[in-house]
Design a protein around this motif. Structure first.
Motif, short mmCIF file in Angstrom:
data_model
loop_
_atom_site.label_atom_id
_atom_site.label_comp_id
_atom_site.label_asym_id
_atom_site.label_seq_id
_atom_site.Cartn_x
_atom_site.Cartn_y
_atom_site.Cartn_z
N MET A 183 -3.50 -23.96 5.06
CA MET A 183 -2.40 -23.15 4.53
C MET A 183 -2.91 -22.19 3.46
SD MET A 183 1.16 -24.26 2.64
CE MET A 183 0.35 -25.08 1.30
N ILE A 184 -3.76 -22.67 2.58
CA ILE A 184 -4.28 -21.83 1.50
C ILE A 184 -5.18 -20.75 2.08
CG2 ILE A 184 -5.77 -21.84 -0.54
CD1 ILE A 184 -4.69 -24.75 -1.04
N GLU A 185 -6.05 -21.12 3.03
CA GLU A 185 -6.96 -20.14 3.63
C GLU A 185 -6.19 -19.07 4.40
OE1 GLU A 185 -10.17 -19.74 3.02
OE2 GLU A 185 -9.95 -21.40 1.63
N GLU A 186 -5.14 -19.47 5.10
CA GLU A 186 -4.33 -18.50 5.85
C GLU A 186 -3.68 -17.50 4.90
OE1 GLU A 186 -0.73 -18.43 9.17
OE2 GLU A 186 -1.43 -20.35 8.39
N LEU A 187 -3.16 -17.98 3.79
CA LEU A 187 -2.55 -17.10 2.81
C LEU A 187 -3.60 -16.17 2.19
CD1 LEU A 187 -0.11 -16.15 1.24
CD2 LEU A 187 -0.41 -18.09 -0.30
N LYS A 188 -4.78 -16.71 1.90
CA LYS A 188 -5.85 -15.87 1.34
C LYS A 188 -6.25 -14.76 2.32
CE LYS A 188 -9.30 -18.24 -0.52
NZ LYS A 188 -10.18 -19.38 -0.91
N ARG A 189 -6.32 -15.11 3.61
CA ARG A 189 -6.66 -14.09 4.63
C ARG A 189 -5.59 -13.00 4.68
NH1 ARG A 189 -8.60 -18.50 7.39
NH2 ARG A 189 -6.67 -18.85 8.53
N LYS A 190 -4.33 -13.40 4.62
CA LYS A 190 -3.23 -12.43 4.66
C LYS A 190 -3.31 -11.48 3.46
CE LYS A 190 1.65 -12.09 3.78
NZ LYS A 190 2.40 -12.55 2.65
N LEU A 191 -3.49 -12.04 2.28
CA LEU A 191 -3.55 -11.21 1.07
C LEU A 191 -4.80 -10.33 1.06
CD1 LEU A 191 -2.31 -13.77 -1.61
CD2 LEU A 191 -1.00 -11.97 -0.47
N ALA A 192 -5.92 -10.87 1.52
CA ALA A 192 -7.16 -10.09 1.56
C ALA A 192 -7.04 -8.93 2.54
CB ALA A 192 -8.34 -10.98 1.94
N LYS A 193 -6.37 -9.15 3.67
CA LYS A 193 -6.16 -8.08 4.65
C LYS A 193 -5.31 -6.97 4.05
CE LYS A 193 -4.42 -7.09 9.25
NZ LYS A 193 -3.69 -7.59 10.41
N GLU A 194 -4.23 -7.34 3.36
CA GLU A 194 -3.38 -6.33 2.72
C GLU A 194 -4.17 -5.58 1.66
OE1 GLU A 194 0.70 -5.76 0.08
OE2 GLU A 194 0.27 -7.74 0.92
N ALA A 195 -4.98 -6.30 0.87
CA ALA A 195 -5.79 -5.65 -0.17
C ALA A 195 -6.78 -4.67 0.44
CB ALA A 195 -6.52 -6.70 -1.00
N ARG A 206 2.59 7.15 -5.24
CA ARG A 206 2.09 6.16 -4.29
C ARG A 206 0.76 5.57 -4.79
NH1 ARG A 206 3.13 2.18 -0.76
NH2 ARG A 206 1.33 1.87 0.57
N GLN A 207 -0.07 6.42 -5.36
CA GLN A 207 -1.36 5.98 -5.90
C GLN A 207 -1.14 4.94 -7.01
OE1 GLN A 207 -3.68 8.90 -8.12
NE2 GLN A 207 -5.52 8.22 -7.01
N SER A 208 -0.18 5.19 -7.88
CA SER A 208 0.13 4.23 -8.96
C SER A 208 0.63 2.91 -8.39
CB SER A 208 1.18 4.81 -9.90
OG SER A 208 0.65 5.87 -10.62
N PHE A 209 1.51 3.01 -7.39
CA PHE A 209 2.04 1.80 -6.76
C PHE A 209 0.91 0.99 -6.12
CE2 PHE A 209 3.26 -0.34 -2.84
CZ PHE A 209 4.15 -1.28 -3.34
N VAL A 210 0.05 1.67 -5.36
CA VAL A 210 -1.05 0.99 -4.67
C VAL A 210 -1.98 0.31 -5.68
CG1 VAL A 210 -3.12 1.36 -3.25
CG2 VAL A 210 -0.94 2.39 -2.58
N GLN A 211 -2.28 0.98 -6.78
CA GLN A 211 -3.14 0.38 -7.80
C GLN A 211 -2.49 -0.87 -8.39
OE1 GLN A 211 -3.58 3.90 -10.22
NE2 GLN A 211 -5.66 4.29 -9.44
N ALA A 212 -1.19 -0.81 -8.65
CA ALA A 212 -0.49 -1.97 -9.21
C ALA A 212 -0.46 -3.12 -8.20
CB ALA A 212 0.93 -1.58 -9.61
N ARG A 213 -0.18 -2.82 -6.95
CA ARG A 213 -0.13 -3.86 -5.92
C ARG A 213 -1.51 -4.49 -5.73
NH1 ARG A 213 2.28 -8.05 -3.77
NH2 ARG A 213 1.75 -8.32 -1.59
N LEU A 214 -2.55 -3.67 -5.76
CA LEU A 214 -3.91 -4.20 -5.64
C LEU A 214 -4.23 -5.16 -6.80
CD1 LEU A 214 -6.07 -1.22 -4.37
CD2 LEU A 214 -5.93 -3.50 -3.35
N GLY A 215 -3.81 -4.79 -7.99
CA GLY A 215 -4.01 -5.66 -9.14
C GLY A 215 -3.33 -7.00 -8.94
N HIS A 216 -2.09 -6.95 -8.43
CA HIS A 216 -1.34 -8.18 -8.16
C HIS A 216 -2.04 -9.02 -7.10
CE1 HIS A 216 2.01 -10.88 -7.34
NE2 HIS A 216 1.87 -10.58 -6.07
N LEU A 217 -2.48 -8.37 -6.02
CA LEU A 217 -3.15 -9.10 -4.93
C LEU A 217 -4.44 -9.77 -5.40
CD1 LEU A 217 -2.63 -6.64 -1.95
CD2 LEU A 217 -1.54 -8.86 -2.27
#
Length: 167
Positions: free
Chosen positions: A13-25, A61-72
């Motif tokens: 479960m943890i690895e699957e979530l990490k893969r999902k977040l890493a793909k989005e990042a 959009r650039q600001s949003f992407v930077q913030a989301r990347l920080g969160h991820l």
């Protein structure tokens, strides 16, 4: 119940979530490094930046992407530090499937405790940070979780528990 799979049982479960977040990042990193610079460059070529909506939209959009990347990256770091051996084997915790009975009656209810950004939420899945998740966390079979809701307070007795170690 006998423990099956040891501390590694909760890893999928943890690895699957990490893969999902890493793909989005990875997708956002590409957008930040390739797509957005091209959009900004094209917008700049149109001239007057004060009234250039494409330029402003690309910067937003650039600001949003930077913030989301920080969160991820923060979530990925936190997930990497999760030690399944630290999840209790006899109490409700991450990945537990809990069957509760409302003391006022009604049918039993089953909940699965998940991360808030789990891969797929299905019927009965609850975030550990939700009201019901917080009420159940740390409870053992036979204990009562008190769930305070705006209109009422529910008393839910834990009648069955399957921890991440037993799945």
């Amino acid at each position: 119940m006998a423990r099956r799979g040891g501390a590694q049982a909760g890893i999928p479960m943890i690895e699957e979530l990490k893969r999902k977040l890493a793909k989005e990042a990875e997708q956002l990193q590409h957008e930040l490094n390739v797509t957005l610079p091209n959009e900004i460059r094209t917008a700049v070529e149109h001239g007057d930046l004060k009234e250039n909506s494409e330029y402003k939209a690309a910067l937003e959009r650039q600001s949003f992407v930077q913030a989301r990347l920080g969160h991820l990256h923060a979530r990925l770091s936190k997930l990497s530090s999760v030690d399944p051996a630290q999840i209790p084997e006899d109490r409700v915790g991450l990945g537990s499937i809990v069957v509760v009975q409302d003391e006022k009656g009604g049918p039993p209810e089953t909940y699965s405790l998940m991360f808030g950004d789990a891969v797929e939420f299905q019927e009965g899945h609850v975030s550990m940070g939700s009201a019901i998740g917080r009420a159940l966390l740390g409870k053992a079979v036979g204990e009562v979780a008190i769930l305070k809701l705006p209109a009422t307070t529910r008393r839910l007795k834990v009648v069955e528990l399957t921890t991440i170690h037993q799945q």
